[in-house]
Write a protein that holds these residues in place. Structure first.
Motif, PDB file in Angstrom:
ATOM      1  N   PHE A 109     -11.575 -17.013  -5.019  1.00 35.38           N
ATOM      2  CA  PHE A 109     -10.242 -16.902  -5.618  1.00 35.38           C
ATOM      3  C   PHE A 109      -9.569 -15.603  -5.198  1.00 35.38           C
ATOM      4  N   LEU A 110     -10.289 -14.486  -5.288  1.00 32.33           N
ATOM      5  CA  LEU A 110      -9.693 -13.182  -4.981  1.00 32.33           C
ATOM      6  C   LEU A 110      -9.297 -13.079  -3.517  1.00 32.33           C
ATOM      7  N   ILE A 111     -10.140 -13.563  -2.611  1.00 37.01           N
ATOM      8  CA  ILE A 111      -9.823 -13.506  -1.184  1.00 37.01           C
ATOM      9  C   ILE A 111      -8.594 -14.346  -0.876  1.00 37.01           C
ATOM     10  N   ASN A 112      -8.478 -15.504  -1.519  1.00 35.40           N
ATOM     11  CA  ASN A 112      -7.373 -16.413  -1.239  1.00 35.40           C
ATOM     12  C   ASN A 112      -6.070 -16.013  -1.905  1.00 35.40           C
ATOM     13  N   ASN A 113      -6.131 -15.169  -2.948  1.00 36.62           N
ATOM     14  CA  ASN A 113      -4.925 -14.863  -3.710  1.00 36.62           C
ATOM     15  C   ASN A 113      -4.447 -13.420  -3.618  1.00 36.62           C
ATOM     16  N   LEU A 114      -5.351 -12.456  -3.509  1.00 36.65           N
ATOM     17  CA  LEU A 114      -4.916 -11.067  -3.404  1.00 36.65           C
ATOM     18  C   LEU A 114      -4.193 -10.829  -2.090  1.00 36.65           C
ATOM     19  N   ASN A 115      -3.156  -9.991  -2.121  1.00 35.36           N
ATOM     20  CA  ASN A 115      -2.509  -9.640  -0.856  1.00 35.36           C
ATOM     21  C   ASN A 115      -3.316  -8.547  -0.152  1.00 35.36           C
ATOM     22  N   THR A 116      -2.912  -8.212   1.060  1.00 34.70           N
ATOM     23  CA  THR A 116      -3.681  -7.263   1.861  1.00 34.70           C
ATOM     24  C   THR A 116      -3.777  -5.900   1.186  1.00 34.70           C
ATOM     25  N   ARG A 117      -2.725  -5.481   0.521  1.00 39.11           N
ATOM     26  CA  ARG A 117      -2.740  -4.183  -0.184  1.00 39.11           C
ATOM     27  C   ARG A 117      -3.926  -4.101  -1.138  1.00 39.11           C
ATOM     28  N   TRP A 118      -4.148  -5.143  -1.924  1.00 41.91           N
ATOM     29  CA  TRP A 118      -5.201  -5.099  -2.931  1.00 41.91           C
ATOM     30  C   TRP A 118      -6.563  -5.474  -2.362  1.00 41.91           C
ATOM     31  N   LEU A 119      -6.585  -6.219  -1.267  1.00 40.48           N
ATOM     32  CA  LEU A 119      -7.862  -6.444  -0.581  1.00 40.48           C
ATOM     33  C   LEU A 119      -8.393  -5.124  -0.028  1.00 40.48           C
ATOM     34  N   ILE A 120      -7.497  -4.308   0.528  1.00 42.30           N
ATOM     35  CA  ILE A 120      -7.925  -3.009   1.063  1.00 42.30           C
ATOM     36  C   ILE A 120      -8.316  -2.068  -0.073  1.00 42.30           C
ATOM     37  N   SER A 121      -7.614  -2.128  -1.192  1.00 40.14           N
ATOM     38  CA  SER A 121      -8.008  -1.320  -2.349  1.00 40.14           C
ATOM     39  C   SER A 121      -9.403  -1.711  -2.836  1.00 40.14           C
ATOM     40  N   LEU A 139     -16.920  -3.563   5.308  1.00 43.42           N
ATOM     41  CA  LEU A 139     -15.568  -3.420   4.770  1.00 43.42           C
ATOM     42  C   LEU A 139     -14.799  -2.279   5.418  1.00 43.42           C
ATOM     43  N   MET A 140     -15.514  -1.300   5.960  1.00 41.50           N
ATOM     44  CA  MET A 140     -14.834  -0.199   6.648  1.00 41.50           C
ATOM     45  C   MET A 140     -14.031  -0.706   7.842  1.00 41.50           C
ATOM     46  N   ASN A 141     -14.453  -1.831   8.422  1.00 41.51           N
ATOM     47  CA  ASN A 141     -13.700  -2.433   9.526  1.00 41.51           C
ATOM     48  C   ASN A 141     -12.283  -2.790   9.103  1.00 41.51           C
ATOM     49  N   ALA A 142     -12.164  -3.380   7.913  1.00 40.04           N
ATOM     50  CA  ALA A 142     -10.843  -3.776   7.415  1.00 40.04           C
ATOM     51  C   ALA A 142      -9.980  -2.558   7.119  1.00 40.04           C
ATOM     52  N   VAL A 143     -10.575  -1.526   6.534  1.00 40.18           N
ATOM     53  CA  VAL A 143      -9.828  -0.316   6.183  1.00 40.18           C
ATOM     54  C   VAL A 143      -9.297   0.375   7.439  1.00 40.18           C
ATOM     55  N   ILE A 144     -10.158   0.532   8.437  1.00 42.03           N
ATOM     56  CA  ILE A 144      -9.735   1.193   9.684  1.00 42.03           C
ATOM     57  C   ILE A 144      -8.645   0.386  10.370  1.00 42.03           C
ATOM     58  N   MET A 145      -8.793  -0.944  10.397  1.00 45.47           N
ATOM     59  CA  MET A 145      -7.808  -1.791  11.046  1.00 45.47           C
ATOM     60  C   MET A 145      -6.436  -1.647  10.399  1.00 45.47           C
ATOM     61  N   VAL A 146      -6.379  -1.759   9.071  1.00 48.18           N
ATOM     62  CA  VAL A 146      -5.092  -1.703   8.382  1.00 48.18           C
ATOM     63  C   VAL A 146      -4.482  -0.304   8.457  1.00 48.18           C
ATOM     64  N   ASN A 147      -5.299   0.734   8.315  1.00 51.47           N
ATOM     65  CA  ASN A 147      -4.759   2.097   8.414  1.00 51.47           C
ATOM     66  C   ASN A 147      -4.230   2.396   9.808  1.00 51.47           C
ATOM     67  N   THR A 148      -4.873   1.842  10.826  1.00 50.80           N
ATOM     68  CA  THR A 148      -4.377   2.012  12.192  1.00 50.80           C
ATOM     69  C   THR A 148      -3.037   1.308  12.369  1.00 50.80           C
ATOM     70  N   ILE A 149      -2.913   0.104  11.802  1.00 46.69           N
ATOM     71  CA  ILE A 149      -1.633  -0.618  11.856  1.00 46.69           C
ATOM     72  C   ILE A 149      -0.553   0.165  11.121  1.00 46.69           C
ATOM     73  N   LYS A 150      -0.905   0.730   9.963  1.00 46.29           N
ATOM     74  CA  LYS A 150       0.072   1.525   9.210  1.00 46.29           C
ATOM     75  C   LYS A 150       0.585   2.701  10.033  1.00 46.29           C
ATOM     76  N   LEU A 151      -0.316   3.382  10.732  1.00 45.77           N
ATOM     77  CA  LEU A 151       0.092   4.494  11.587  1.00 45.77           C
ATOM     78  C   LEU A 151       0.987   4.016  12.719  1.00 45.77           C
ATOM     79  N   GLN A 152       0.568   2.953  13.393  1.00 46.06           N
ATOM     80  CA  GLN A 152       1.308   2.453  14.553  1.00 46.06           C
ATOM     81  C   GLN A 152       2.707   1.981  14.165  1.00 46.06           C
ATOM     82  N   GLU A 153       2.802   1.220  13.069  1.00 42.76           N
ATOM     83  CA  GLU A 153       4.094   0.697  12.651  1.00 42.76           C
ATOM     84  C   GLU A 153       4.987   1.799  12.088  1.00 42.76           C
TER      85      GLU A 153
END
Length: 249
Positions: A109-121, A139-153
């Motif tokens: 349920f959580l994977i299918n419903n939480l948005n990326t912001r809260w999945l990373i939290s 899980l560090m893979n997901a954190v690094i990926m999203v933080n890298t996207i945040k920097l790039q964007e």
């Protein structure tokens, strides 16, 4: 590099003490709840509003956070509230145990419903408090990926008034010759490169070995959804070789 505060320093910190004021009341509100019922209860309201920063008054922060979940379920809001208590170091061990149990019982349920912001939290919370070294590394893979996207964007926002269209001659150059980046690393051959497909195969293997690995795969898919408008989704739109696609339809 500045290091995180020790537990003793946090305990003695006046600022941290202020942030925990009212925590007992909030925690009591989260007790004796039915997760199954909460998963079908929708929070009513006109429009959802994201919080920016955190209010030092815990009750105010929790109340403001609720506006973010308008149109979403009570269980998602409950999950976010648990994270707030853990981050403010209130009965951390007990609240993390509840958080962990929530995830293992309701991960689909959580994977299918939480948005990326809260999945990373959620990833950050597991990384900070879990004893499962494999899960932490995963899980560090997901954190690094999203933080890298945040920097790039964010850099793109700082340096351009709008997202620039790719220049055809440069696209052709990337397909035909090597682009040197840094320390032996080369650029991505737009349209044909198998780098991300191979990375996806390795990621699938790692994630399938843990019951919560789906968190990372969901974040990876969300990052390249056509509506996301990230570097991943824009490169996906330019990809032409089907056998090296790295996303799932």
């Amino acid at each position: 590099m500045k290091q995180p505060k020790s537990k003793l320093a946090n305990l003695l910190s006046l600022n941290q003490h202020r942030k925990r004021l009212g925590a007992a009341k909030v925690a009591n509100q989260l007790q004796q709840v039915d997760w199954e019922t909460m998963s079908s209860q929708i929070i009513e309201g006109d429009t959802s509003t994201y919080t920016h920063g955190s209010d030092k008054n815990l009750q105010s922060h929790i109340d403001n956070l609720r506006h973010e979940f308008v149109g979403r379920t009570e269980l998602e809001y409950y999950h976010a509230s648990l994270i707030v208590l853990i981050r403010r170091d209130f009965q951390t061990k007990n609240n993390f145990n509840i958080f962990e149990q929530l995830w293992y019982q309701n991960h689909e349920f959580l994977i299918n419903n939480l948005n990326t912001r809260w999945l990373i939290s959620a990833c950050d919370t597991f990384i900070d408090h879990s004893d499962d070294d494999y899960l932490i590394s995963l899980l560090m893979n997901a954190v690094i990926m999203v933080n890298t996207i945040k920097l790039q964007e964010s850099e793109l926002f700082l340096t351009a008034s709008e997202k620039a269209l790719p220049k055809l001659e440069r696209k052709n150059s990337l397909e035909a010759e090597r682009l040197a980046l840094f320390d032996g690393v080369s650029g991505f051959a737009v349209g044909t490169d198998d780098t991300l497909r191979n990375m996806r195969w390795r990621l699938d293997k790692l994630c399938n070995a843990h019951v919560l690995g789906g968190i990372v795969l969901k974040v990876f898919e969300s990052a390249q959804h056509p509506d996301a408008n990230t570097v991943y989704s824009r490169f996906r739109a330019l990809h032409t070789r089907e056998k090296t696609a790295w996303w799932k339809e």
